[in-house]
Design a protein around this motif. Structure first.
Motif, PDB file in Angstrom:
ATOM      1  N   LEU A  63      26.735  17.094  18.022  1.00 34.12           N
ATOM      2  CA  LEU A  63      26.156  17.260  16.693  1.00 34.12           C
ATOM      3  C   LEU A  63      25.164  18.419  16.655  1.00 34.12           C
ATOM      4  O   LEU A  63      25.170  19.241  15.725  1.00 34.12           O
ATOM      5  CB  LEU A  63      25.466  15.964  16.252  1.00 34.12           C
ATOM      6  CG  LEU A  63      26.387  14.807  15.871  1.00 34.12           C
ATOM      7  CD1 LEU A  63      25.597  13.497  15.771  1.00 34.12           C
ATOM      8  CD2 LEU A  63      27.095  15.089  14.546  1.00 34.12           C
ATOM      9  N   TYR A  64      24.341  18.512  17.669  1.00 30.67           N
ATOM     10  CA  TYR A  64      23.332  19.568  17.709  1.00 30.67           C
ATOM     11  C   TYR A  64      23.991  20.941  17.823  1.00 30.67           C
ATOM     12  O   TYR A  64      23.586  21.895  17.137  1.00 30.67           O
ATOM     13  CB  TYR A  64      22.373  19.345  18.872  1.00 30.67           C
ATOM     14  CG  TYR A  64      21.151  20.238  18.833  1.00 30.67           C
ATOM     15  CD1 TYR A  64      20.047  19.898  18.053  1.00 30.67           C
ATOM     16  CD2 TYR A  64      21.113  21.425  19.564  1.00 30.67           C
ATOM     17  CE1 TYR A  64      18.928  20.714  18.012  1.00 30.67           C
ATOM     18  CE2 TYR A  64      19.990  22.249  19.521  1.00 30.67           C
ATOM     19  CZ  TYR A  64      18.901  21.888  18.749  1.00 30.67           C
ATOM     20  OH  TYR A  64      17.803  22.704  18.704  1.00 30.67           O
ATOM     21  N   ALA A  65      25.017  21.047  18.678  1.00 32.76           N
ATOM     22  CA  ALA A  65      25.709  22.319  18.847  1.00 32.76           C
ATOM     23  C   ALA A  65      26.302  22.797  17.534  1.00 32.76           C
ATOM     24  O   ALA A  65      26.292  23.993  17.227  1.00 32.76           O
ATOM     25  CB  ALA A  65      26.806  22.183  19.908  1.00 32.76           C
ATOM     26  N   LYS A  66      26.796  21.857  16.741  1.00 24.81           N
ATOM     27  CA  LYS A  66      27.429  22.211  15.469  1.00 24.81           C
ATOM     28  C   LYS A  66      26.413  22.666  14.438  1.00 24.81           C
ATOM     29  O   LYS A  66      26.716  23.497  13.568  1.00 24.81           O
ATOM     30  CB  LYS A  66      28.220  21.015  14.936  1.00 24.81           C
ATOM     31  CG  LYS A  66      29.065  21.293  13.688  1.00 24.81           C
ATOM     32  CD  LYS A  66      29.939  20.096  13.369  1.00 24.81           C
ATOM     33  CE  LYS A  66      30.868  20.403  12.198  1.00 24.81           C
ATOM     34  NZ  LYS A  66      30.130  20.490  10.929  1.00 24.81           N
ATOM     35  N   GLU A  67      25.204  22.158  14.538  1.00 22.71           N
ATOM     36  CA  GLU A  67      24.222  22.369  13.480  1.00 22.71           C
ATOM     37  C   GLU A  67      23.091  23.339  13.836  1.00 22.71           C
ATOM     38  O   GLU A  67      22.297  23.703  12.966  1.00 22.71           O
ATOM     39  CB  GLU A  67      23.618  21.022  13.073  1.00 22.71           C
ATOM     40  CG  GLU A  67      24.650  20.045  12.490  1.00 22.71           C
ATOM     41  CD  GLU A  67      24.124  18.626  12.348  1.00 22.71           C
ATOM     42  OE1 GLU A  67      22.990  18.373  12.788  1.00 22.71           O
ATOM     43  OE2 GLU A  67      24.853  17.781  11.795  1.00 22.71           O
ATOM     44  N   CYS A  68      23.005  23.767  15.094  1.00 23.22           N
ATOM     45  CA  CYS A  68      21.817  24.516  15.514  1.00 23.22           C
ATOM     46  C   CYS A  68      21.846  25.990  15.123  1.00 23.22           C
ATOM     47  O   CYS A  68      20.813  26.660  15.168  1.00 23.22           O
ATOM     48  CB  CYS A  68      21.616  24.387  17.026  1.00 23.22           C
ATOM     49  SG  CYS A  68      22.894  25.210  18.026  1.00 23.22           S
ATOM     50  N   GLY A  69      23.013  26.509  14.748  1.00 20.13           N
ATOM     51  CA  GLY A  69      23.101  27.891  14.300  1.00 20.13           C
ATOM     52  C   GLY A  69      22.816  28.913  15.381  1.00 20.13           C
ATOM     53  O   GLY A  69      22.308  30.011  15.096  1.00 20.13           O
ATOM     54  N   ALA A  70      23.149  28.612  16.623  1.00 22.14           N
ATOM     55  CA  ALA A  70      22.872  29.517  17.735  1.00 22.14           C
ATOM     56  C   ALA A  70      23.892  30.652  17.797  1.00 22.14           C
ATOM     57  O   ALA A  70      25.060  30.478  17.451  1.00 22.14           O
ATOM     58  CB  ALA A  70      22.883  28.743  19.047  1.00 22.14           C
ATOM     59  N   ASP A  71      23.441  31.809  18.254  1.00 20.09           N
ATOM     60  CA  ASP A  71      24.354  32.906  18.568  1.00 20.09           C
ATOM     61  C   ASP A  71      24.935  32.728  19.966  1.00 20.09           C
ATOM     62  O   ASP A  71      26.084  33.076  20.219  1.00 20.09           O
ATOM     63  CB  ASP A  71      23.618  34.242  18.502  1.00 20.09           C
ATOM     64  CG  ASP A  71      23.037  34.513  17.124  1.00 20.09           C
ATOM     65  OD1 ASP A  71      23.816  34.536  16.149  1.00 20.09           O
ATOM     66  OD2 ASP A  71      21.807  34.674  17.027  1.00 20.09           O
ATOM     67  N   VAL A  72      24.105  32.192  20.862  1.00 19.14           N
ATOM     68  CA  VAL A  72      24.519  31.946  22.244  1.00 19.14           C
ATOM     69  C   VAL A  72      24.128  30.521  22.608  1.00 19.14           C
ATOM     70  O   VAL A  72      22.980  30.119  22.407  1.00 19.14           O
ATOM     71  CB  VAL A  72      23.851  32.930  23.231  1.00 19.14           C
ATOM     72  CG1 VAL A  72      24.310  32.647  24.663  1.00 19.14           C
ATOM     73  CG2 VAL A  72      24.160  34.372  22.853  1.00 19.14           C
ATOM     74  N   ILE A  73      25.088  29.746  23.117  1.00 18.86           N
ATOM     75  CA  ILE A  73      24.825  28.377  23.570  1.00 18.86           C
ATOM     76  C   ILE A  73      25.005  28.333  25.078  1.00 18.86           C
ATOM     77  O   ILE A  73      26.091  28.615  25.597  1.00 18.86           O
ATOM     78  CB  ILE A  73      25.773  27.368  22.901  1.00 18.86           C
ATOM     79  CG1 ILE A  73      25.563  27.346  21.388  1.00 18.86           C
ATOM     80  CG2 ILE A  73      25.568  25.964  23.481  1.00 18.86           C
ATOM     81  CD1 ILE A  73      26.589  26.525  20.621  1.00 18.86           C
ATOM     82  N   VAL A  74      23.942  28.014  25.782  1.00 13.19           N
ATOM     83  CA  VAL A  74      24.012  27.772  27.226  1.00 13.19           C
ATOM     84  C   VAL A  74      24.130  26.274  27.408  1.00 13.19           C
ATOM     85  O   VAL A  74      23.237  25.518  27.013  1.00 13.19           O
ATOM     86  CB  VAL A  74      22.762  28.316  27.953  1.00 13.19           C
ATOM     87  CG1 VAL A  74      22.779  27.926  29.421  1.00 13.19           C
ATOM     88  CG2 VAL A  74      22.680  29.827  27.788  1.00 13.19           C
TER      89      VAL A  74
END
Length: 305
Positions: A32-43
Motif C-alpha cells: 500500500l505504501y509503495a503505491k501511494e508514496c509517490g517515490a521516484d526511486v524505491i529501495v
C-alpha cells in the motif's frame, strides 16, 4: 530537480536496516505504501518478489533491490510452467495466490492475498459461490482448509523458514515452562504447530497481539515466525517474556537467509543508485500481474480502513 528516494524495509530485516527505512511493515503495509508514496526511486530492503510487486504497482518508478540473491523458497520451489498446467487443470476455480510469489506467478492468478487478508478474501469468494485453488504456500492452504472446512486444491511449496517449526520441539519447550505460556504463529507454519497456537496471523497481526497482551505478566510467549519481528515486539512490549519458538530441541534461531542479505552497505549502495534494478518485467507481464494485486488492495482498503 532531485529524485525522491524512499526506502522500504520488511519486519524480517535486521534492526539496523529497519532504522534506515522510511517505512517498515509487512507485505500488505509495504504494498500500500509503495503505491501511494509517490517515490521516484524505491529501495526495497526485503526480497525480490516484494521489489517486483513495488515495480508492478509503480511502473514509472525506479525500483532497486539491495541484494540480488534475496529470493524466497516459495518462488524457487515453484516451476511456473508446471503451475500454468495446474492452473489449467483447475480452470473453473478462482486462482488465489499468496503475495510471496514471482511476477510470472502473479500473472497467472485471479487474486493476490497476504497473510493478513487471506482469510477474509477467500471467505468472500466462497460466499459468492466460487471454488478456490490456492498457491503457492501448502502450509497456509492446509491451515485454511482445516480451519474453515474448505477443500481447496493446493500447490506444494513451503517457506523454508516457517516449515522448520515442529510440534515436538514446541512440546519440549512448553514442558520446560512451569507457568503460563502462549504460542502465536504465522500461517506459513506447519499445521500441527498452527493447531497448537493461541493466535494465528500475519506479521502485523502477531505484533498487534503482543501490543494488546493483558494476561499473566510473567507468561512466556513463544513466537513461530522469522526472528526479525522479535525486535519490534521487544520495542513494543519490553515488559514481556517473548521467545522465538524452537525449530528443534535446543534451538531458538530461525532467520530468513534472504532477508538477512540486506546489509547496511547493500542498502546504502542501493540508496546511492547501485544494486539490482527491477527493470526486466515487460509491460504485458506487469499489466497481467497488477490486476489481481489491485483487486486485493481495493478489497483491503474497503475492508480494513
Amino acid at each position: 530537480m532531485s529524485k525522491r528516494v524512499v526506502t522500504l524495509a520488511h519486519y524480517y530485516t535486521q534492526p539496523e536496516i529497519q532504522q534506515m527505512a522510511d517505512k517498515v511493515g509487512d507485505s500488505l503495509e509495504l504494498s500500500l505504501y509503495a503505491k501511494e508514496c509517490g517515490a521516484d526511486v524505491i529501495v526495497f530492503a526485503g526480497v525480490r518478489f516484494m521489489a517486483e510487486t513495488a515495480k508492478i504497482l509503480n511502473p514509472q518508478a525506479e525500483v532497486i533491490l539491495p541484494a540480488s540473491g534475496s529470493t524466497c523458497s516459495l518462488v524457487t520451489q515453484t516451476d511456473v510452467t508446471a503451475l500454468q498446467k495446474w492452473r489449467e487443470e483447475h480452470a473453473d476455480y478462482v486462482h488465489v495466490s499468496y503475495i510471496n510469489s514471482s511476477a510470472e506467478h502473479k500473472a497467472l492468478s485471479d487474486w493476490i492475498v497476504t497473510s493478513r487478508n487471506v482469510d477474509d478474501i477467500i471467505a468472500s469468494l466462497y460466499a459468492e459461490g466460487k471454488k478456490v485453488a490456492f498457491s503457492p504456500d501448502r502450509n497456509m492452504g492446509a491451515y485454511l482448509n482445516f480451519q474453515y472446512g474448505y477443500d481447496m486444491p493446493l500447490w506444494s511449496a513451503v517457506c523454508e523458514v516457517h516449515d522448520k517449526f515442529n510440534q515436538a520441539a514446541l512440546d519440549e519447550a512448553f514442558a520446560a515452562v512451569a507457568g503460563a505460556k502462549y504460542l502465536i504463529a504465522h500461517p506459513e507454519s506447519p499445521l500441527p504447530v498452527l493447531q497448537q497456537a493461541d493466535y494465528v496471523g500475519s506479521t502485523s497481526g502477531m505484533l498487534n497481539w503482543i501490543k494488546a497482551f493483558d494476561k499473566e505478566p510473567d507468561a512466556v510467549i513463544f513466537v513461530a515466525t522469522e526472528d526479525g519481528i522479535l525486535y519490534n515486539m521487544g520495542l513494543a512490549r519490553p515488559d514481556l517474556n517473548i521467545k522465538q519458538a524452537p525449530i528443534y530441541a535446543g534451538c531458538q534461531c530461525n532467520s530468513c537467509p534472504y532477508m538477512k542479505m540486506n546489509t547496511i552497505d547493500a542498502v546504502k549502495r542501493a540508496q546511492a543508485g547501485e544494486g539490482t534494478r527491477i527493470d526486466y518485467l515487460s509491460a504485458e507481464q506487469m499489466d497481467s500481474a497488477r490486476l489481481p494485486i489491485e483487486r486485493m488492495l481495493e478489497f483491503s482498503k474497503r475492508y480494513y480502513q
